[in-house]
Design an enzyme around this catalytic site. Structure first.
Site, PDB file in Angstrom:
ATOM      1  N   GLU A  98       0.826  -1.098  -0.168  1.00  0.00           N
ATOM      2  CA  GLU A  98      -0.055   0.012   0.151  1.00  0.00           C
ATOM      3  C   GLU A  98       0.988   1.104   0.051  1.00  0.00           C
ATOM      4  OE1 GLU A  98      -3.832  -0.115   1.482  1.00  0.00           O
ATOM      5  OE2 GLU A  98      -3.912  -2.083   1.736  1.00  0.00           O
ATOM      6  N   GLU A 143       9.361   4.513   0.654  1.00  0.00           N
ATOM      7  CA  GLU A 143       9.881   5.609  -0.330  1.00  0.00           C
ATOM      8  C   GLU A 143       8.804   6.085  -0.985  1.00  0.00           C
ATOM      9  OE1 GLU A 143      10.991   2.362  -0.038  1.00  0.00           O
ATOM     10  OE2 GLU A 143      12.505   3.132   1.211  1.00  0.00           O
TER      11      GLU A 143
HETATM   12  C1  LIG Z   1       2.304  -9.264   2.346  1.00  0.00           C
HETATM   13  C2  LIG Z   1       2.102  -8.452   1.015  1.00  0.00           C
HETATM   14  C3  LIG Z   1       0.697  -8.213   0.611  1.00  0.00           C
HETATM   15  C4  LIG Z   1       0.293  -7.695  -0.376  1.00  0.00           C
HETATM   16  N1  LIG Z   1      -1.054  -7.455  -0.929  1.00  0.00           N
HETATM   17  C5  LIG Z   1      -1.149  -6.966  -1.884  1.00  0.00           C
HETATM   18  C6  LIG Z   1      -2.604  -7.007  -2.387  1.00  0.00           C
HETATM   19  O1  LIG Z   1      -3.648  -7.444  -1.942  1.00  0.00           O
HETATM   20  N2  LIG Z   1      -2.943  -6.559  -3.611  1.00  0.00           N
HETATM   21  C7  LIG Z   1      -2.082  -5.827  -4.354  1.00  0.00           C
HETATM   22  O2  LIG Z   1      -2.550  -5.377  -5.622  1.00  0.00           O
HETATM   23  N3  LIG Z   1      -0.747  -5.874  -4.014  1.00  0.00           N
HETATM   24  C8  LIG Z   1      -0.411  -6.274  -2.712  1.00  0.00           C
HETATM   25  N4  LIG Z   1       0.944  -6.267  -2.372  1.00  0.00           N
HETATM   26  C9  LIG Z   1       1.911  -5.705  -3.196  1.00  0.00           C
HETATM   27  C10 LIG Z   1       2.391  -4.622  -2.838  1.00  0.00           C
HETATM   28  O3  LIG Z   1       1.480  -3.224  -2.998  1.00  0.00           O
HETATM   29  C11 LIG Z   1       3.913  -4.343  -3.404  1.00  0.00           C
HETATM   30  O4  LIG Z   1       4.647  -5.112  -3.340  1.00  0.00           O
HETATM   31  C12 LIG Z   1       4.299  -2.517  -3.367  1.00  0.00           C
HETATM   32  O5  LIG Z   1       3.279  -1.637  -4.124  1.00  0.00           O
HETATM   33  C13 LIG Z   1       5.718  -2.403  -3.914  1.00  0.00           C
HETATM   34  O6  LIG Z   1       5.938  -2.930  -5.158  1.00  0.00           O
HETATM   35  P1  LIG Z   1       7.027  -3.797  -5.550  1.00  0.00           P
HETATM   36  O7  LIG Z   1       6.955  -4.945  -4.547  1.00  0.00           O
HETATM   37  O8  LIG Z   1       6.858  -4.349  -6.957  1.00  0.00           O
HETATM   38  O9  LIG Z   1       8.451  -2.955  -5.363  1.00  0.00           O
HETATM   39  P2  LIG Z   1       8.926  -2.285  -6.237  1.00  0.00           P
HETATM   40  O10 LIG Z   1       8.018  -1.184  -6.823  1.00  0.00           O
HETATM   41  O11 LIG Z   1       9.808  -2.847  -7.413  1.00  0.00           O
HETATM   42  O12 LIG Z   1      10.093  -1.304  -5.508  1.00  0.00           O
HETATM   43  C14 LIG Z   1      11.310  -1.942  -5.228  1.00  0.00           C
HETATM   44  C15 LIG Z   1      12.115  -0.594  -4.233  1.00  0.00           C
HETATM   45  O13 LIG Z   1      12.193   0.487  -5.118  1.00  0.00           O
HETATM   46  C16 LIG Z   1      11.899   1.637  -4.329  1.00  0.00           C
HETATM   47  N5  LIG Z   1      11.063   2.106  -5.274  1.00  0.00           N
HETATM   48  C17 LIG Z   1      10.440   1.963  -6.311  1.00  0.00           C
HETATM   49  N6  LIG Z   1      10.043   3.240  -7.014  1.00  0.00           N
HETATM   50  C18 LIG Z   1      10.709   4.348  -6.064  1.00  0.00           C
HETATM   51  C19 LIG Z   1      10.770   5.630  -6.640  1.00  0.00           C
HETATM   52  N7  LIG Z   1       9.970   6.231  -7.422  1.00  0.00           N
HETATM   53  N8  LIG Z   1      11.488   6.457  -5.744  1.00  0.00           N
HETATM   54  C20 LIG Z   1      12.034   5.768  -4.845  1.00  0.00           C
HETATM   55  N9  LIG Z   1      12.241   4.551  -4.530  1.00  0.00           N
HETATM   56  C21 LIG Z   1      11.240   3.789  -5.318  1.00  0.00           C
HETATM   57  C22 LIG Z   1      10.590   0.914  -3.562  1.00  0.00           C
HETATM   58  O14 LIG Z   1      10.376   1.930  -2.429  1.00  0.00           O
HETATM   59  C23 LIG Z   1      11.243  -0.203  -3.051  1.00  0.00           C
HETATM   60  O15 LIG Z   1      12.299  -0.191  -1.838  1.00  0.00           O
HETATM   61  C24 LIG Z   1       1.237  -7.146  -1.157  1.00  0.00           C
HETATM   62  C25 LIG Z   1       2.469  -7.067  -0.825  1.00  0.00           C
HETATM   63  C26 LIG Z   1       3.077  -7.709   0.278  1.00  0.00           C
HETATM   64  C27 LIG Z   1       4.553  -7.987   0.447  1.00  0.00           C
END
Ligand SMILES: Cc1cc2nc3c(=O)[nH]c(=O)nc-3n(C[C@H](O)[C@H](O)[C@H](O)COP(=O)(O)OP(=O)(O)OC[C@H]3O[C@@H](n4cnc5c(N)ncnc54)[C@H](O)[C@@H]3O)c2cc1C
Length: 399
Positions: A368, A372
């Protein structure tokens, strides 16, 4: 006038969730966590307490409570275990509250009412294997064919993926806009598990929220009737962000409950454990960690309550809800880490609950909106780079 006292109804809710938790959850949660087992049995119990539709109006099958009550329930649930609060976050926060604001009367009748009553369980599918923070990077597509949309794609890291009946799904309905990454090409749909071409699975390698279900689902040319389009075509991105305003609120209040659980466990241990001939609580550096937990708890609670107060008044709250979520989740990570530290080697063992708190808190610093992303949002508001507000930021007022 500012009044931080809970109403009688809110106190009653807090007390009922606490009593139910102490009786039905606390004695079993350690074993469920170790067994990586999601207990479906909690769902009807949560429905009986009104938690699956707490702030949905009674005419749509809910309990008609206010948004502060939703915060109270979230705090109490995560005090017990994060997996329970996650149910409310996705089922009610991300899904049902979005249908309440964006759904047609027909969608409310077919989906919102059974969800609010707990007869159907719902979740939210935005994230994909290649796109999380960057929601415009999703690859799922929805191709219009006559009176239906054909959805193809894969959603990843979805809470309750293997449990839910109904899914609020986001996909590109305009392929030209997809090429340009124009978010006005994304639409929102209600997809049922029962639709042909839908399949789901559970992620087995997760190391936190082990009593919760997290997984993926695939849509292989799933035919979705056009009546299941939520909002208008192209409004999906706005709807996804609106939903996050509701989900993040429950995450903020939940993280506050986790800080409280860390604080209580740590105070109790600090009074029992002796080192150098005295209770460890009398060592100044241990006191420092306890005092930090207290300030983090109180500040987090005030922040989610302010967001809840704005929601009750039907006022914009994206910035305030985001701040509450960011602050409380980061503070919960600090509290959980310090709770393990205060427990010493015992904190490193599953005999004590603080290790579970430590594993559970990290997810909320990621989902959510990562830490960052929330920092960027707050800074962008300050700098005037972000002035946009969801078009329907106002929820039905309860004030
Ligand atoms: C236990 C769990 C339950 C979840 N449940 C749901 C759900 O029900 N529905 C759903 O849709 N999703 C769900 N998610 C997914 C979650 O919303 C995403 O994992 C989250 O949005 C981050 O995306 P990512 O994992 O792809 O990380 P990425 O977006 O790949 O980010 C990786 C890193 O890069 C950093 N980063 C990325 N962009 C930037 C920027 N512009 N500036 C600075 N730093 C940046 C991030 O902060 C992070 O540290 C869940 C995740 C978990 C772990």
């Amino acid at each position: 006038m500012l009044n931080l006292d809970l109403t009688e109804e809110q106190q009653l809710l807090e007390q009922s969730v606490r009593e139910w938790g102490a009786r039905a959850v606390a004695p079993r949660i350690h074993d469920l966590d170790r067994a990586h087992q999601f207990d479906r049995g909690v769902l009807p119990q949560m429905a009986d307490l009104g938690l699956l539709g707490s702030c949905i109006p009674q005419k749509y099958g809910g309990a008609g409570m206010d948004y502060v009550s939703l915060g109270i329930a979230s705090e109490e649930l995560e005090y017990l275990d994060t997996s329970l609060r996650v149910i409310v976050s996705v089922h009610l926060g991300l899904n049902s509250l979005t249908l309440l604001s964006w759904g047609t009367e027909d969608q409310k009748t077919r989906y919102l009412i059974p969800q609010a009553q707990g007869k159907k369980i719902a979740t939210y599918g935005l994230t994909e294997p290649s796109a999380g923070s960057d929601a415009r990077g999703i690859q799922s597509v929805a191709i219009k064919k006559g009176d239906r949309y054909v959805l193809t794609g894969e959603k990843m890291w979805i809470s309750l993926a293997d449990v839910a009946d109904n899914f609020l799904v986001f996909a590109w309905s305009d392929l030209n806009k997809k090429k340009q990454r124009d978010p006005n090409g994304i639409s929102a749909f209600i997809v049922e598990r029962a639709f042909k071409g839908f399949s789901s699975g559970t992620l087995k390698e997760k190391w936190g929220i082990l009593a919760g279900n997290t997984g993926f689902f695939k849509m292989d040319e799933v035919e979705v009737p056009q009546e299941n389009l939520v909002g208008r075509e192209g409004e999906g991105f706005k709807i996804a962000m609106f939903a996050l305003d509701q989900g993040r609120y429950t995450v903020a209040a939940g993280a506050t409950g986790l800080i409280r659980a860390c604080r209580e466990a740590s105070v109790s241990y600090a009074r029992q454990r002796k080192a150098f001939g005295v209770e460890i609580g009398s060592h100044q550096l241990v006191k420092e960690m306890l005092a930090q937990m207290e300030s983090d708890y109180q500040a987090s609670r005030l922040l989610w309550m302010r967001a809840g107060w704005l929601k009750n008044a039907g006022r914009c709250n994206t910035k305030e809800t985001g701040l509450a979520k960011w602050f409380a989740t980061v503070a919960s990570e600090r509290a959980a880490s310090d709770a393990v530290q205060i427990h010493g080697a015992n904190g490193y063992s599953d005999e004590y609950p603080v290790g579970r708190f430590y594993r559970n808190c990290k997810g909320a610093v990621i989902y959510e909106g990562t830490r960052e992303i929330h920092k960027l949002l707050q800074a962008d508001y300050l700098l005037g780079y972000r002035t946009d507000r969801p078009t329907r930021c106002e929820l039905p007022p309860y004030a």
